[in-house]
Structures are given as structure tokens and as C-alpha cells.
Design a protein around this motif. Structure first.
Motif, PDB file in Angstrom:
ATOM      1  N   LYS A 127       0.830  -1.213   0.000  1.00  0.00           N
ATOM      2  CA  LYS A 127       0.000   0.000   0.000  1.00  0.00           C
ATOM      3  C   LYS A 127       0.861   1.259   0.000  1.00  0.00           C
ATOM      4  CE  LYS A 127      -3.995  -1.752   2.541  1.00  0.00           C
ATOM      5  NZ  LYS A 127      -4.568  -1.690   3.900  1.00  0.00           N
ATOM      6  N   ALA A 176       0.322   4.022  -2.796  1.00  0.00           N
ATOM      7  CA  ALA A 176      -0.241   5.330  -2.458  1.00  0.00           C
ATOM      8  C   ALA A 176       0.813   6.432  -2.514  1.00  0.00           C
ATOM      9  CB  ALA A 176      -0.886   5.280  -1.080  1.00  0.00           C
ATOM     10  N   SER A 217      -8.631  11.810  -6.822  1.00  0.00           N
ATOM     11  CA  SER A 217      -8.387  10.643  -7.674  1.00  0.00           C
ATOM     12  C   SER A 217      -6.897  10.300  -7.619  1.00  0.00           C
ATOM     13  CB  SER A 217      -8.806  10.935  -9.118  1.00  0.00           C
ATOM     14  OG  SER A 217      -7.968  11.939  -9.650  1.00  0.00           O
ATOM     15  N   LEU A 250      -6.072  10.181  -3.774  1.00  0.00           N
ATOM     16  CA  LEU A 250      -7.202   9.362  -3.299  1.00  0.00           C
ATOM     17  C   LEU A 250      -6.673   8.119  -2.574  1.00  0.00           C
ATOM     18  CD1 LEU A 250     -10.227   8.700  -3.129  1.00  0.00           C
ATOM     19  CD2 LEU A 250     -10.051   7.613  -5.380  1.00  0.00           C
ATOM     20  N   GLN A 251      -5.607   7.534  -3.123  1.00  0.00           N
ATOM     21  CA  GLN A 251      -5.032   6.347  -2.475  1.00  0.00           C
ATOM     22  C   GLN A 251      -4.488   6.669  -1.084  1.00  0.00           C
ATOM     23  OE1 GLN A 251      -2.458   5.052  -5.782  1.00  0.00           O
ATOM     24  NE2 GLN A 251      -3.469   3.077  -5.618  1.00  0.00           N
ATOM     25  N   LEU A 262      -5.723   8.975   0.899  1.00  0.00           N
ATOM     26  CA  LEU A 262      -6.913   9.078   1.760  1.00  0.00           C
ATOM     27  C   LEU A 262      -7.414   7.686   2.135  1.00  0.00           C
ATOM     28  CD1 LEU A 262      -8.939  11.979   0.055  1.00  0.00           C
ATOM     29  CD2 LEU A 262      -7.685  12.084   2.219  1.00  0.00           C
ATOM     30  N   GLU A 263      -7.358   6.768   1.174  1.00  0.00           N
ATOM     31  CA  GLU A 263      -7.816   5.394   1.438  1.00  0.00           C
ATOM     32  C   GLU A 263      -6.868   4.685   2.395  1.00  0.00           C
ATOM     33  OE1 GLU A 263     -10.096   4.729  -2.864  1.00  0.00           O
ATOM     34  OE2 GLU A 263      -8.080   3.936  -2.570  1.00  0.00           O
ATOM     35  N   LEU A 264      -5.566   4.909   2.191  1.00  0.00           N
ATOM     36  CA  LEU A 264      -4.552   4.270   3.047  1.00  0.00           C
ATOM     37  C   LEU A 264      -4.758   4.653   4.508  1.00  0.00           C
ATOM     38  CD1 LEU A 264      -1.743   2.700   3.045  1.00  0.00           C
ATOM     39  CD2 LEU A 264      -0.665   4.937   2.903  1.00  0.00           C
ATOM     40  N   THR A 265      -5.166   5.908   4.721  1.00  0.00           N
ATOM     41  CA  THR A 265      -5.334   6.397   6.086  1.00  0.00           C
ATOM     42  C   THR A 265      -6.796   6.294   6.552  1.00  0.00           C
ATOM     43  OG1 THR A 265      -5.474   8.598   5.081  1.00  0.00           O
ATOM     44  CG2 THR A 265      -3.379   8.005   6.062  1.00  0.00           C
ATOM     45  N   ASN A 266      -7.638   5.661   5.707  1.00  0.00           N
ATOM     46  CA  ASN A 266      -9.066   5.480   6.025  1.00  0.00           C
ATOM     47  C   ASN A 266      -9.824   6.800   6.142  1.00  0.00           C
ATOM     48  OD1 ASN A 266      -9.454   2.693   6.054  1.00  0.00           O
ATOM     49  ND2 ASN A 266      -8.422   2.540   8.034  1.00  0.00           N
ATOM     50  N   ASP A 281     -10.951   8.482   3.693  1.00  0.00           N
ATOM     51  CA  ASP A 281     -12.022   8.528   2.683  1.00  0.00           C
ATOM     52  C   ASP A 281     -13.365   8.181   3.323  1.00  0.00           C
ATOM     53  OD1 ASP A 281     -10.993   5.900   3.036  1.00  0.00           O
ATOM     54  OD2 ASP A 281     -11.994   5.238   1.210  1.00  0.00           O
ATOM     55  N   LYS A 282     -13.295   7.514   4.503  1.00  0.00           N
ATOM     56  CA  LYS A 282     -14.543   7.155   5.202  1.00  0.00           C
ATOM     57  C   LYS A 282     -14.923   8.231   6.222  1.00  0.00           C
ATOM     58  CE  LYS A 282     -13.275   2.297   4.770  1.00  0.00           C
ATOM     59  NZ  LYS A 282     -11.842   2.414   4.459  1.00  0.00           N
TER      60      LYS A 282
END
Lengths: 266, 107
Positions: free
Chosen positions: A188, A192, B80, B84-85, B87-91, B93-94
Motif C-alpha cells: 500500500k 499510495a 483521484s 485518493l489512495q 486518503l484510502e490508506l489512512t481510512n 475517505d470514510k
């Protein structure tokens, strides 16, 4: 994966500890955004190679170029600038025992940046969350388990979002679940942050899961650099022994053996 | 300039440009906190953002928390790719309200 010019280029690297030659004419390149695993048995020269990449050792001959810096001949300031772009996670975490986990993780930011205290605190907590260490920031390193220390060490290694991450034996001493989680985290981080990651390990399962390419070292020489499939399908008996966990059963050179026993040389 | 500020509906829109990193995230922080201090809700537009590091993300977390405490909003627009990745890596995005386009933002 971005493939432009290599971020690491090692050419004809030779290294000695005293009279003993550890690395023999080592050549390899790592591309930006690549996960490279350096694999080999104990005493194969993996850690020595890592120490050279970190400019902690001076080679007998050869060159190492990292992110356009000639590491062997660079002055202290250039090396210091380069090291700010590099993160290193050592086997045992290498945290300062007199500081809390949080203070350890924040140290590079406090030392190298002018960021606001709030930003630094949140950055440290983000990394602790990432490593499943939320809530541990006020503990001392002595209060953590081996696996937690390793993850705290990784949190510190990535606190500056390094361009290049070196990771020494990520899986050693971890339970299988934590080990798999750490492998996933490595993937990841690359995806990322577009980090280039060099992992030194002898854990095959982990190597096969994360590596774009694997460099296999034997007795200080590169036996092969290749993709996971190329390594698995290699007909080099030493690589097959490593993959299949067979003992080396090396033939004994009687003359050299007696010389070693009687003179300590050879 | 690392950001451009415009007004959209009743929001202040901060469009981030290029790469937000250790060197320029303090500028973004200063502006975000200034907008919130004035009592405006904020849109952080990622459409021209190619990279954001942890200091940028930490800045958004701090600003989001201030907005929440003031009953204002902080919404991420058009995240994007790499940002975006992250934000997703760190959660996150939720956690952060996110919309795909500026036109999806409600009055």
C-alpha cells in the motif's frame, strides 16, 4: 509502476571487513516505485549491502548512486539531504529507549522541518494508526512487544514520507498474521506514496508476495536478479536450495579446511 | 501558487495545485484555518492535485476537526489517483465528506 531512470545504481561494488571480502563485484539497479527484495542466507552479505546503500560503510571499490547522488564520494551535507528522503526500518526498531514511542516517531519531523506542533502530532498519530499502534504513543519502547517495536520503527521510518524506504527483515520475529499485514502495508505504501522500497529478508513467502524483483546473494555475489517467477524457475542449485529450504551440503575442500583449522586463514 | 481560492455557492473553494508536501503544507494550513476562522465552510478541490504527503493530510484532519467543532463543513472534491489512495490508506475517505465534482456540491 513508474519506470524511468533507476533511483539506485550499484556498480562493481567490492567490500571487505579486514582481509575478508564480503561483497564481490555487486551490480544492480532499482527503478523508482519498485519493491526490490534482497534475499540470501545468513552471512551472504545482505546486511553489508544494506549498510553500503545507507552510506554507513565505505566500499573497497565500486560506485553507488542513489537519487542522483554519488553516495561513496558525497560530502556530509549532501548525504544529510539524501538521508532526509530515505527512511530506514531496522530489525529491532532501533528506537531511543529514553523517549516515548510518540517522541521517537516525531523526532525526524522536529529535527528536519518547521511544521506546526499540531501537524506533527497528527502526522505521528496517522502513522501509528497505519501500523495498528493507535493509543501507544505515550508508552516507552521497553513496554512494547518485538512486533510492536518493529512496527513503531517502521512508523518512524515513514514519518517524513520518504522517497526511498529500506526495511531490514520486516517479518522476522512476527506472528504470521502481523507478518501478512506488514506485507500488505508495504504494498500500500508503494502504491499510495509511490515509494521505492528495498527489503532485506530471508522470508520466502513475504519476498514472493511483495517483490517486483528479487536479488539473490550468495557468499557476497549476486546469484540472480529476477522476477518472482524467474527466481522460482531458476536452475541455479543454490537458489533452489534456498527456495526449498535444503541444507547446502557443500563439498569440503580438505586442504583449505585444514588450513583454516591450523592457521585461521584460507 | 500551491492553491487558488474562489467562492462557490456559500463555500470557499481551495483548489490545490501540483504537490502538497512538507515545504508548502504550512501555507495550505494557514489559509484553511483563516477560512474557517471567518466562519466559512470549505471545499478542498483535488482536481489539479498530483501528490499530497502526510503533512498535507494532517492539515486536512486538523481543519476538518475545527470545521466540525464550529458546525461548518470541509468537503473534498474530485480526489483521484495518488491523493485518493493516500486518503484510502489512512481510512480518511470514510471520514471526510467527498464528492466527485464541484457540481455535486449541494447548496
Amino acid at each position: 509502476m513508474t519506470t524511468t531512470s533507476p533511483i539506485i545504481t550499484v556498480k562493481n561494488l567490492n567490500s571487505h571487513y579486514g582481509e575478508r571480502q564480503i561483497l564481490k563485484n555487486v551490480n544492480f539497479c532499482v527503478q523508482q516505485g519498485e519493491i526490490r527484495v534482497i534475499m540470501g542466507g545468513s552471512g551472504s552479505g545482505k546486511s553489508t549491502l544494506l549498510n553500503h546503500l545507507l552510506a554507513l560503510l565505505v566500499p573497497t571499490s565500486g560506485s553507488i548512486n542513489i537519487d542522483d547522488v554519488d553516495v561513496v564520494n558525497a560530502d556530509a551535507k549532501t548525504l544529510s539531504n539524501l538521508r532526509q528522503k530515505m527512511g530506514v526500518a531496522f530489525q529491532g526498531g532501533a528506537l531511543f529507549s529514553s523517549m516515548t514511542v510518540g517522541e521517537n516517531i516525531k523526532l525526524p519531523l522536529k529535527h528536519h522541518t518547521q511544521l506546526d506542533e499540531n501537524t506533527i502530532d497528527i502526522m505521528a498519530r496517522l502513522k501509528l494508526e497505519l501500523m495498528n499502534l493507535a493509543g501507544f504513543e505515550d508508552l516507552m519502547p521497553a513496554e512494547l512487544s518485538g512486533g510492536m517495536l518493529k512496527r513503531a520503527g517502521l512508523a518512524r521510518a515513514v514519518i517524513m514520507d520518504p522517497k526511498l524506504l529500506f526495511f531490514d527483515e520486516p517479518s522476522a520475529g512476527l506472528d504470521p498474521v502481523t507478518s501478512v499485514e506488514l506485507d500488505e502495508l508495504i504494498l500500500k505504501l508503494r502504491d499510495a506514496m509511490n515509494m521505492t522500497i528495498v527489503v532485506v529478508t530471508h522470508e520466502l513467502e513475504s519476498a514472493f508476495k511483495i517483490a517486483d524483483k528479487i536479488t539473490v546473494l550468495f557468499d557476497g555475489e549476486i546469484a540472480l536478479t529476477g522476477t518472482v517467477d524467474e527466481i522460482k524457475n531458476s536452475d541455479d542449485i543454490r537458489i533452489q536450495n534456498l527456495i526449498n529450504r535444503r541444507s547446502r551440503n557443500e563439498k569440503i575442500n580438505a586442504e583449505q579446511y585444514i588450513k583454516r583449522l591450523t592457521t585461521g586463514q584460507g | 501558487m500551491i492553491y487558488q481560492q474562489t467562492t462557490y455557492l456559500h463555500y470557499q473553494c481551495l483548489q490545490l495545485n501540483g504537490e502538497v508536501d512538507l515545504h508548502n503544507s504550512p501555507q495550505v494550513r494557514k489559509q484553511l484555518l483563516a477560512i474557517l476562522k471567518k466562519g466559512d465552510s470549505v471545499l478542498v478541490d483535488f482536481s489539479t492535485l498530483s501528490y499530497i504527503d502526510s503533512s498535507g493530510i494532517a492539515t486536512l484532519v486538523e481543519a476538518f476537526n475545527i470545521a466540525k467543532n464550529k458546525q461548518l463543513t470541509l468537503t473534498i472534491v474530485a480526489a483521484s489517483g495518488g491523493p485518493l489512495q493516500v486518503l484510502e490508506l489512512t481510512n480518511l475517505d470514510k471520514v471526510f465528506p467527498m464528492v466527485a465534482n464541484l457540481t455535486d456540491v449541494k447548496e
